[in-house]
Scaffold this active site. Sequence first.
Site, mmCIF file in Angstrom:
data_model
loop_
_atom_site.group_PDB
_atom_site.id
_atom_site.type_symbol
_atom_site.label_atom_id
_atom_site.label_comp_id
_atom_site.label_asym_id
_atom_site.label_seq_id
_atom_site.Cartn_x
_atom_site.Cartn_y
_atom_site.Cartn_z
ATOM 1 N N ASP A 29 -2.354 -33.854 31.327
ATOM 2 C CA ASP A 29 -1.405 -34.438 30.690
ATOM 3 C C ASP A 29 -0.728 -33.222 29.752
ATOM 4 O OD1 ASP A 29 0.410 -35.643 28.707
ATOM 5 O OD2 ASP A 29 -1.197 -37.289 28.239
ATOM 6 N N GLU A 79 -10.349 -5.640 21.654
ATOM 7 C CA GLU A 79 -11.490 -5.825 22.491
ATOM 8 C C GLU A 79 -10.938 -5.664 23.956
ATOM 9 O OE1 GLU A 79 -12.554 -9.922 22.730
ATOM 10 O OE2 GLU A 79 -11.203 -10.549 20.905
ATOM 11 N N CYS A 111 -12.164 -10.660 17.923
ATOM 12 C CA CYS A 111 -10.775 -10.921 17.206
ATOM 13 C C CYS A 111 -10.645 -10.247 15.763
ATOM 14 C CB CYS A 111 -10.351 -12.294 17.117
ATOM 15 S SG CYS A 111 -10.089 -12.991 18.882
ATOM 16 N N TYR A 143 -9.287 -15.617 30.260
ATOM 17 C CA TYR A 143 -10.297 -16.514 30.758
ATOM 18 C C TYR A 143 -10.410 -16.668 32.149
ATOM 19 C CZ TYR A 143 -10.405 -17.253 25.598
ATOM 20 O OH TYR A 143 -10.531 -17.261 24.155
ATOM 21 N N SER A 201 -17.586 -22.711 20.202
ATOM 22 C CA SER A 201 -16.762 -21.557 19.438
ATOM 23 C C SER A 201 -15.925 -22.316 18.593
ATOM 24 C CB SER A 201 -16.003 -21.029 20.552
ATOM 25 O OG SER A 201 -15.029 -21.392 21.089
ATOM 26 N N HIS A 233 -6.793 -16.886 11.762
ATOM 27 C CA HIS A 233 -6.790 -16.164 13.053
ATOM 28 C C HIS A 233 -6.547 -17.354 14.161
ATOM 29 C CE1 HIS A 233 -8.119 -15.076 17.111
ATOM 30 N NE2 HIS A 233 -9.007 -15.966 17.085
ATOM 31 N N LYS A 242 -7.783 -27.392 12.469
ATOM 32 C CA LYS A 242 -8.969 -27.916 12.218
ATOM 33 C C LYS A 242 -9.439 -27.073 10.880
ATOM 34 C CE LYS A 242 -9.985 -28.816 17.033
ATOM 35 N NZ LYS A 242 -10.951 -29.831 17.666
ATOM 36 N N ASN A 275 -3.005 -16.682 22.585
ATOM 37 C CA ASN A 275 -3.781 -15.778 21.670
ATOM 38 C C ASN A 275 -3.696 -14.430 21.942
ATOM 39 O OD1 ASN A 275 -6.096 -15.015 20.201
ATOM 40 N ND2 ASN A 275 -7.598 -16.108 21.533
ATOM 41 N N SER A 308 -15.286 -13.875 17.485
ATOM 42 C CA SER A 308 -16.526 -14.384 17.817
ATOM 43 C C SER A 308 -17.770 -13.332 18.046
ATOM 44 C CB SER A 308 -16.073 -15.017 19.350
ATOM 45 O OG SER A 308 -15.426 -16.112 19.442
HETATM 46 P P1 HMG Z 1 -10.988 -28.567 26.582
HETATM 47 O O1 HMG Z 1 -12.213 -29.044 26.717
HETATM 48 O O2 HMG Z 1 -10.158 -28.365 28.091
HETATM 49 O O3 HMG Z 1 -10.015 -29.511 25.765
HETATM 50 O O4 HMG Z 1 -10.881 -27.021 26.116
HETATM 51 P P2 HMG Z 1 -10.539 -30.582 24.897
HETATM 52 O O5 HMG Z 1 -10.864 -31.867 25.839
HETATM 53 O O6 HMG Z 1 -11.333 -30.198 23.835
HETATM 54 O O7 HMG Z 1 -9.086 -31.121 24.309
HETATM 55 C C1 HMG Z 1 -8.516 -30.323 23.316
HETATM 56 C C2 HMG Z 1 -7.807 -31.193 22.317
HETATM 57 O O8 HMG Z 1 -6.703 -31.889 22.996
HETATM 58 C C3 HMG Z 1 -8.581 -32.238 21.637
HETATM 59 O O9 HMG Z 1 -8.135 -32.467 20.205
HETATM 60 C C4 HMG Z 1 -8.151 -33.665 22.501
HETATM 61 O O10 HMG Z 1 -8.333 -34.873 21.654
HETATM 62 C C5 HMG Z 1 -6.838 -33.434 22.851
HETATM 63 P P3 HMG Z 1 -9.210 -32.319 19.285
HETATM 64 O O11 HMG Z 1 -10.406 -33.494 19.571
HETATM 65 O O12 HMG Z 1 -9.808 -30.864 19.624
HETATM 66 O O13 HMG Z 1 -8.666 -32.125 18.047
HETATM 67 N N1 HMG Z 1 -5.990 -34.023 23.866
HETATM 68 C C6 HMG Z 1 -4.708 -34.356 23.834
HETATM 69 N N2 HMG Z 1 -3.903 -34.341 22.638
HETATM 70 C C7 HMG Z 1 -2.854 -35.289 22.866
HETATM 71 N N3 HMG Z 1 -2.334 -35.800 24.219
HETATM 72 C C8 HMG Z 1 -3.288 -35.885 25.091
HETATM 73 C C9 HMG Z 1 -4.570 -35.241 25.047
HETATM 74 N N4 HMG Z 1 -5.730 -34.952 25.801
HETATM 75 C C10 HMG Z 1 -6.562 -34.066 25.117
HETATM 76 N N5 HMG Z 1 -2.948 -36.378 26.428
HETATM 77 C C11 HMG Z 1 -10.948 -25.418 24.205
HETATM 78 C C12 HMG Z 1 -10.276 -26.693 24.653
HETATM 79 C C13 HMG Z 1 -10.302 -24.806 23.109
HETATM 80 C C14 HMG Z 1 -12.394 -25.538 24.179
HETATM 81 C C15 HMG Z 1 -10.756 -24.376 25.518
HETATM 82 O O14 HMG Z 1 -9.390 -24.218 25.799
HETATM 83 C C16 HMG Z 1 -11.242 -23.134 25.410
HETATM 84 O O15 HMG Z 1 -12.611 -22.904 25.733
HETATM 85 N N6 HMG Z 1 -10.573 -22.089 24.749
HETATM 86 C C17 HMG Z 1 -10.964 -20.716 24.510
HETATM 87 C C18 HMG Z 1 -12.057 -20.721 23.341
HETATM 88 C C19 HMG Z 1 -11.392 -20.662 22.026
HETATM 89 O O16 HMG Z 1 -10.023 -20.601 21.872
HETATM 90 N N7 HMG Z 1 -12.258 -20.864 20.958
HETATM 91 C C20 HMG Z 1 -11.489 -21.148 19.609
HETATM 92 C C21 HMG Z 1 -12.749 -20.630 18.577
HETATM 93 S S1 HMG Z 1 -13.349 -19.086 18.917
HETATM 94 C C22 HMG Z 1 -12.288 -18.012 18.302
HETATM 95 O O17 HMG Z 1 -11.330 -18.340 17.551
HETATM 96 C C23 HMG Z 1 -12.512 -16.551 18.755
HETATM 97 C C24 HMG Z 1 -11.679 -16.060 20.061
HETATM 98 O O18 HMG Z 1 -10.243 -15.794 19.606
HETATM 99 C C25 HMG Z 1 -11.980 -14.979 20.601
HETATM 100 C C26 HMG Z 1 -12.408 -13.580 20.063
HETATM 101 O O19 HMG Z 1 -12.969 -13.643 18.734
HETATM 102 O O20 HMG Z 1 -12.181 -12.604 20.365
HETATM 103 C C27 HMG Z 1 -11.458 -17.190 21.064
#
Ligand code: HMG
Length: 389
Positions: A29, A79, A111, A143, A201, A233, A242, A275, A308
């Site tokens: 969606d 990185e 990051c 990714y 994460s 970040h 969040k 990002n 991370s």
């Molecule tokens: P996912 O499992 O595909 O998504 O992965 P989800 O099922 O958790 O859904 C995401 C959100 O969309 C949820 O909201 C759902 O409810 C919502 P939340 O509950 O989180 O508030 N949702 C909807 N909203 C409106 N209409 C809809 C609908 N359907 C669902 N129809 C995930 C999401 C971010 C985990 C994935 O994309 C991922 O793994 N990303 C990479 C990791 C990442 O960015 N982590 C962030 C923290 S770590 C960090 O910041 C360091 C980093 O930058 C690296 C570094 O340091 O170098 C990553």
Amino acid sequence: MNVGIDAISFYTPEMYLSMEELALARDEDPNKYLIGIGQQQQSVIPNTQDVVTMAANAADGIINDDNREHIDLVIFGTETGVDNSKSAAIYLQNLLGLNPNTRAFETKQACYGATAGLQMARDYVQLHPDKQALVIGADVARYGINTPGEVTQGGGAVAMLVTSNPRIISFDGVSSFYSKDIMDFWRPLYTTEAIVDGHYSNDVYVNFFNETWQQYKKQTGLSISDLKAMIFHLPYPKMGIKGLRSVLPEASSEQSTTLKTAFNFGSMYNKRVGNLYSGSLYLSLLSLIDNDDELVPGDLVGLFSYGSGAQGEFFTGKLEAGFFNAKRRDHIIAMLDQRKQVSVSKYETIFSSWPRLKPGDLSLPIDADNAKYVFAGVKNNQRQYLIRK
Ligand code: HMG
């Protein structure tokens, strides 16, 4: 004496992918990506750009004949390094024609690398007020095609000039930091794509934010009511929301509205870029100071940096008299608006053509890239960079 960021600039390449189209192609969606993740577009990085060229394209906007002779420290946070030995900072120093009597090196902690650089540069200039430092945060977030992380890809570079009596924002050197050996996201040397435990994460990020924020309040006696904005970040905009939500119970309703509004201004650019790992917090800073017209000099902005693996840091900055610059804002908006939209299949082709970790000569199609600094390929194991006049 105040020390902080005197000039800041940003570069991202000339193509983007619509998150609505990506969602449709992945059978999701669109609101999951647009609202649930909070991302509208994502920069697509051609193989003729790497962190060195993106940093040079960003820094080009703030390096001039006046500051060139004062800069004697170049810290490159990334990185997505291009070599396991030679730092991206040395390539950059050469491309920008900086003074050879310079310390130039790379910092890495996911990051967090640019924040480490910024704090080191701040302390250095505090000790040597006549000196200036160039700090970079540049990365390509990868990714993989059809992975949950795909919607959180992107890339670009932020360049910051750290000086005494800065025009934009000053930092008092007080920070709270926290580190712990965890496996939420990492990238082993043999791969160009990150490995991530996505939901874990997210949780670690919020925990680190709370840990450093509580510690910062204890250290300084400040509270949430002292801040006019809190920026984060931003691996994706919803992540910062969040974090912010977790401390809003400490704020009055008026203060809560102010912080939410400021957060929205501070994520406008990130929503269109995705990002950029080490540069993401500083792109959010740019987005805030360019777009939130409620801000005035003297306002205090809270900054949360997260890398991370993991490292977190919370600190604040005081806005200085020249923080707003309409020309800089117009330039960034024009750069984002002028990018060309690519289809999902074109993005997939570009993504798959990213130079792999294998030896051999490489010649890249630079004619399709209009940037001033481009990566032309590899000859005799040496990277070939070109500057267009
Ligand atoms: P996912 O499992 O595909 O998504 O992965 P989800 O099922 O958790 O859904 C995401 C959100 O969309 C949820 O909201 C759902 O409810 C919502 P939340 O509950 O989180 O508030 N949702 C909807 N909203 C409106 N209409 C809809 C609908 N359907 C669902 N129809 C995930 C999401 C971010 C985990 C994935 O994309 C991922 O793994 N990303 C990479 C990791 C990442 O960015 N982590 C962030 C923290 S770590 C960090 O910041 C360091 C980093 O930058 C690296 C570094 O340091 O170098 C990553």
